[in-house]
Write an enzyme that holds these catalytic residues in place. Structure first.
Site, PDB file in Angstrom:
ATOM      1  CE  LYS A 122      23.117  -5.157  14.053  1.00  0.00           C
ATOM      2  NZ  LYS A 122      24.494  -5.643  14.152  1.00  0.00           N
ATOM      3  CE  LYS A 135      23.446   1.766  10.079  1.00  0.00           C
ATOM      4  NZ  LYS A 135      23.904   1.120  11.323  1.00  0.00           N
ATOM      5  CE  LYS A 152      28.643  -5.401   6.855  1.00  0.00           C
ATOM      6  NZ  LYS A 152      29.334  -5.912   8.036  1.00  0.00           N
TER       7      LYS A 152
HETATM    8  P1  TYM Z   1      30.089  -3.100  11.331  1.00  0.00           P
HETATM    9  O1  TYM Z   1      30.705  -4.350  10.853  1.00  0.00           O
HETATM   10  O2  TYM Z   1      28.609  -2.978  11.345  1.00  0.00           O
HETATM   11  O3  TYM Z   1      30.619  -1.887  10.496  1.00  0.00           O
HETATM   12  C1  TYM Z   1      32.018  -1.692  10.305  1.00  0.00           C
HETATM   13  C2  TYM Z   1      32.331  -0.210  10.347  1.00  0.00           C
HETATM   14  O4  TYM Z   1      31.583   0.472   9.324  1.00  0.00           O
HETATM   15  C3  TYM Z   1      30.916   1.585   9.896  1.00  0.00           C
HETATM   16  N1  TYM Z   1      29.654   1.812   9.170  1.00  0.00           N
HETATM   17  C4  TYM Z   1      29.317   2.981   8.607  1.00  0.00           C
HETATM   18  N2  TYM Z   1      29.953   4.158   8.553  1.00  0.00           N
HETATM   19  C5  TYM Z   1      29.336   5.165   7.876  1.00  0.00           C
HETATM   20  N3  TYM Z   1      28.124   5.025   7.270  1.00  0.00           N
HETATM   21  C6  TYM Z   1      27.462   3.849   7.301  1.00  0.00           C
HETATM   22  N4  TYM Z   1      26.282   3.725   6.693  1.00  0.00           N
HETATM   23  C7  TYM Z   1      28.047   2.758   7.996  1.00  0.00           C
HETATM   24  N5  TYM Z   1      27.673   1.479   8.220  1.00  0.00           N
HETATM   25  C8  TYM Z   1      28.665   0.916   8.941  1.00  0.00           C
HETATM   26  C9  TYM Z   1      30.658   1.175  11.338  1.00  0.00           C
HETATM   27  O5  TYM Z   1      30.428   2.301  12.163  1.00  0.00           O
HETATM   28  C10 TYM Z   1      31.939   0.455  11.682  1.00  0.00           C
HETATM   29  O6  TYM Z   1      32.941   1.376  12.048  1.00  0.00           O
HETATM   30  N6  TYM Z   1      30.343  -3.204  16.259  1.00  0.00           N
HETATM   31  C11 TYM Z   1      31.136  -2.988  15.090  1.00  0.00           C
HETATM   32  C12 TYM Z   1      32.308  -3.933  14.970  1.00  0.00           C
HETATM   33  C13 TYM Z   1      33.198  -3.980  16.166  1.00  0.00           C
HETATM   34  C14 TYM Z   1      34.099  -2.966  16.576  1.00  0.00           C
HETATM   35  C15 TYM Z   1      34.752  -3.468  17.725  1.00  0.00           C
HETATM   36  C16 TYM Z   1      34.383  -1.692  16.099  1.00  0.00           C
HETATM   37  C17 TYM Z   1      33.340  -5.018  17.033  1.00  0.00           C
HETATM   38  N7  TYM Z   1      34.278  -4.708  17.957  1.00  0.00           N
HETATM   39  C18 TYM Z   1      35.713  -2.720  18.419  1.00  0.00           C
HETATM   40  C19 TYM Z   1      35.336  -0.955  16.780  1.00  0.00           C
HETATM   41  C20 TYM Z   1      35.978  -1.451  17.914  1.00  0.00           C
HETATM   42  C21 TYM Z   1      30.246  -3.196  13.894  1.00  0.00           C
HETATM   43  O7  TYM Z   1      29.232  -3.851  13.954  1.00  0.00           O
HETATM   44  O8  TYM Z   1      30.680  -2.701  12.770  1.00  0.00           O
END
Ligand code: TYM
Length: 346
Positions: A115, A207, A210
Site C-alpha cells: 500500500k 487479487k 477496490k
Molecule cells: P477489507 O476491507 O480490505 O476487506 C474486507 C474483507 O474482504 C476480504 N477480501 C477478499 N476476500 C477474498 N478475495 C478478495 N479478492 C478479497 N478482497 C478482500 C478481506 O480479506 C476482508 O476479510 N484489515 C481488514 C479490515 C479489518 C479487520 C479487523 C478484519 C480491520 N480490523 C479485524 C478482521 C478483524 C481489511 O482491510 O479488510
C-alpha cells in the site's frame, strides 16, 4: 491456554466499492456464522483514514457498508453491527498494543509495503500501525474466531503474536488479578471456502481489489444485472473448455477463479461445479455464471439501495450496535489497565 468464550469478530473498511471478493471471502461467511456463534461485525472507519478519505464520502461509505451487511443477511438483532470510531476502546487498546508489538514485526507486513509502495516516507504512521489497531479490534472483545479472506492472514498472525506477548509479559499481573494463565485468546483465523482469494476478472493472477483502476476487474455489490452480465462476459479466459477435475484448473488462473466464484455463489465446491460443467465451453459456462450472479447479488444490491435511502435507520442500527459492543469491550479494557498497572478512576 484456558478456554475462552467463543466469539466471532470481523471488520470491513468503508473505502470504495464493496466487491465480490469482499462478499464471498468475508460478508457471506459472516452471515453463515451467525447460526453458530455470537458475532460482532464492525465497519472499520478508523482503519479507513490511514489513507486520505474525503469526509463526506467517508460518511456515505460507512452507511453503505452497514447497508451491505444488513442486505446480505446479517441480523442486527442477533449480531452486533457497529462502526469502530463509536467505541473508544479500540483506539485505547491499540495504544497499549503499540507498546507490546515490536518494530521488527511490523516491518515484515507485506500489505503495508504494497500500500505504501515506493513513496514509503510519505505514508501515514496510521497505515504502518494498521495491523496493531486490527489486533486491538479483535482482542478488545477477546474474540476467538475471525472470518477473513486470505489477504488478512499475516495480520491475524500478528494479532496472535501480540496476544501471546501480552500474556507472557504480564503473566504475573494476569494471575494476580484473577484471570488465570492468559488474558487474551490466541485468535483463530477462519480463512476458507472456494473464494478465500477472489481474483481480478481481467487478470487471474491479481487479487480482485477496490483499488484496481479498471472497473471491469471486479463485480461491485451495487452493480445492476446489465453491468454484472457485461463484466462476466468480458472476463478473461483461456481457449480450452473447462476440465472435469480440479487438477485440470492448475496453471489456468482465470478458469480456476471463475469456477471458484461459481462454487462460492452456489454454496458448492469446485468439484461440484466441474461435475456439472466439465467439458463446457466458456461461453456456456459464463451464461450460467451470469444467471447465478444476478440471482444472488441482484437482491442484495437492491436492498442496499433501499437501506441507504434511510440513513436515520442505519445510524440507529450503528448506535445500538456501538452500545452493545462497548458493553463487552469496556470491562475488558478496564481489566487490561489493571493488569498493566494503571490507577483507575474510583
Ligand atoms: P477489507 O476491507 O480490505 O476487506 C474486507 C474483507 O474482504 C476480504 N477480501 C477478499 N476476500 C477474498 N478475495 C478478495 N479478492 C478479497 N478482497 C478482500 C478481506 O480479506 C476482508 O476479510 N484489515 C481488514 C479490515 C479489518 C479487520 C479487523 C478484519 C480491520 N480490523 C479485524 C478482521 C478483524 C481489511 O482491510 O479488510
Amino acid at each position: 491456554m484456558p478456554a475462552f468464550k467463543e466469539l466471532v469478530f470481523s471488520g470491513v473498511q468503508p473505502t470504495g466499492n464493496l466487491h465480490l471478493g469482499n462478499y464471498l471471502g468475508a460478508i457471506k461467511r459472516f452471515v453463515a456464522m451467525q447460526a453458530q456463534y455470537e458475532c460482532l461485525y464492525c465497519v472499520v472507519d478508523l482503519h479507513a483514514i490511514t489513507v486520505w478519505q474525503d469526509p463526506g464520502e467517508l460518511t456515505r461509505q460507512i452507511r453503505e457498508v452497514t447497508a451491505a451487511f444488513l442486505a446480505a443477511g446479517i441480523d442486527p438483532a442477533r449480531s452486533v453491527v457497529f462502526n469502530q470510531s463509536q467505541v473508544p476502546q479500540h483506539a485505547e487498546l491499540a495504544w497499549i498494543f503499540n507498546c507490546v508489538a515490536r518494530l521488527g514485526w511490523l516491518n515484515r507486513m507485506t500489505q503495508f509495503k504494497e500500500k505504501a509502495g515506493k513513496d514509503r516516507e510519505n505514508a501515514s504512521i496510521g497505515l504502518y500501525d494498521y495491523p496493531v489497531l486490527m489486533a486491538a479490534d479483535i482482542l478488545a472483545y477477546r474474540a476467538t474466531h475471525v472470518p477473513v479472506g486470505e489477504d488478512q492472514k499475516q495480520h491475524l498472525e500478528l494479532t496472535r503474536d501480540i496476544a501471546q506477548k501480552f500474556n507472557n509479559d504480564f503473566a504475573g499481573a494476569i494471575a494476580e488479578h484473577g484471570h488465570g494463565e492468559a488474558f487474551f485468546p490466541l485468535t483463530e483465523p477462519l480463512i476458507g471456502g472456494p473464494a478465500a482469494r477472489v481474483m481480478s476478472l481481467r487478470d487471474g493472477t491479481k487479487k480482485m481489489s477496490k483499488s484496481d483502476p479498471s472497473d471491469y476487474s471486479r463485480i461491485n455489490l451495487t452493480d445492476d444485472p446489465d453491468a454484472i452480465a457485461q463484466k462476466v462476459r468480458k472476463a478473461k479466459t483461456d481457449a480450452e473448455p473447462l476440465p472435469s477435475e480440479t487438477a485440470g484448473l492448475e496453471k489456468r488462473p482465470e478458469a480456476d477463479n471463475l469456477v471458484g466464484i461459481f462454487a462460492a455463489l452456489n454454496d458448492a465446491s469446485r468439484e461440484d461445479v466441474l461435475r456439472e460443467y466439465g467439458g463446457a465451453q466458456f461461453s456456456a459456462f459464463k451464461g450460467a455464471l451470469v444467471d447465478l450472479a444476478v440471482a444472488k447479488l441482484g437482491p442484495i444490491g437492491a436492498e442496499m439501495k433501499r437501506l441507504v435511502a434511510d440513513p436515520g435507520h442505519i445510524d440507529a442500527v450503528l448506535a445500538e450496535g456501538a452500545a452493545r459492543a462497548e458493553a463487552i469491550a469496556a470491562p475488558n479494557i478496564a481489566a487490561v489497565k489493571d493488569i498493566v498497572g494503571f490507577v483507575r478512576r474510583r
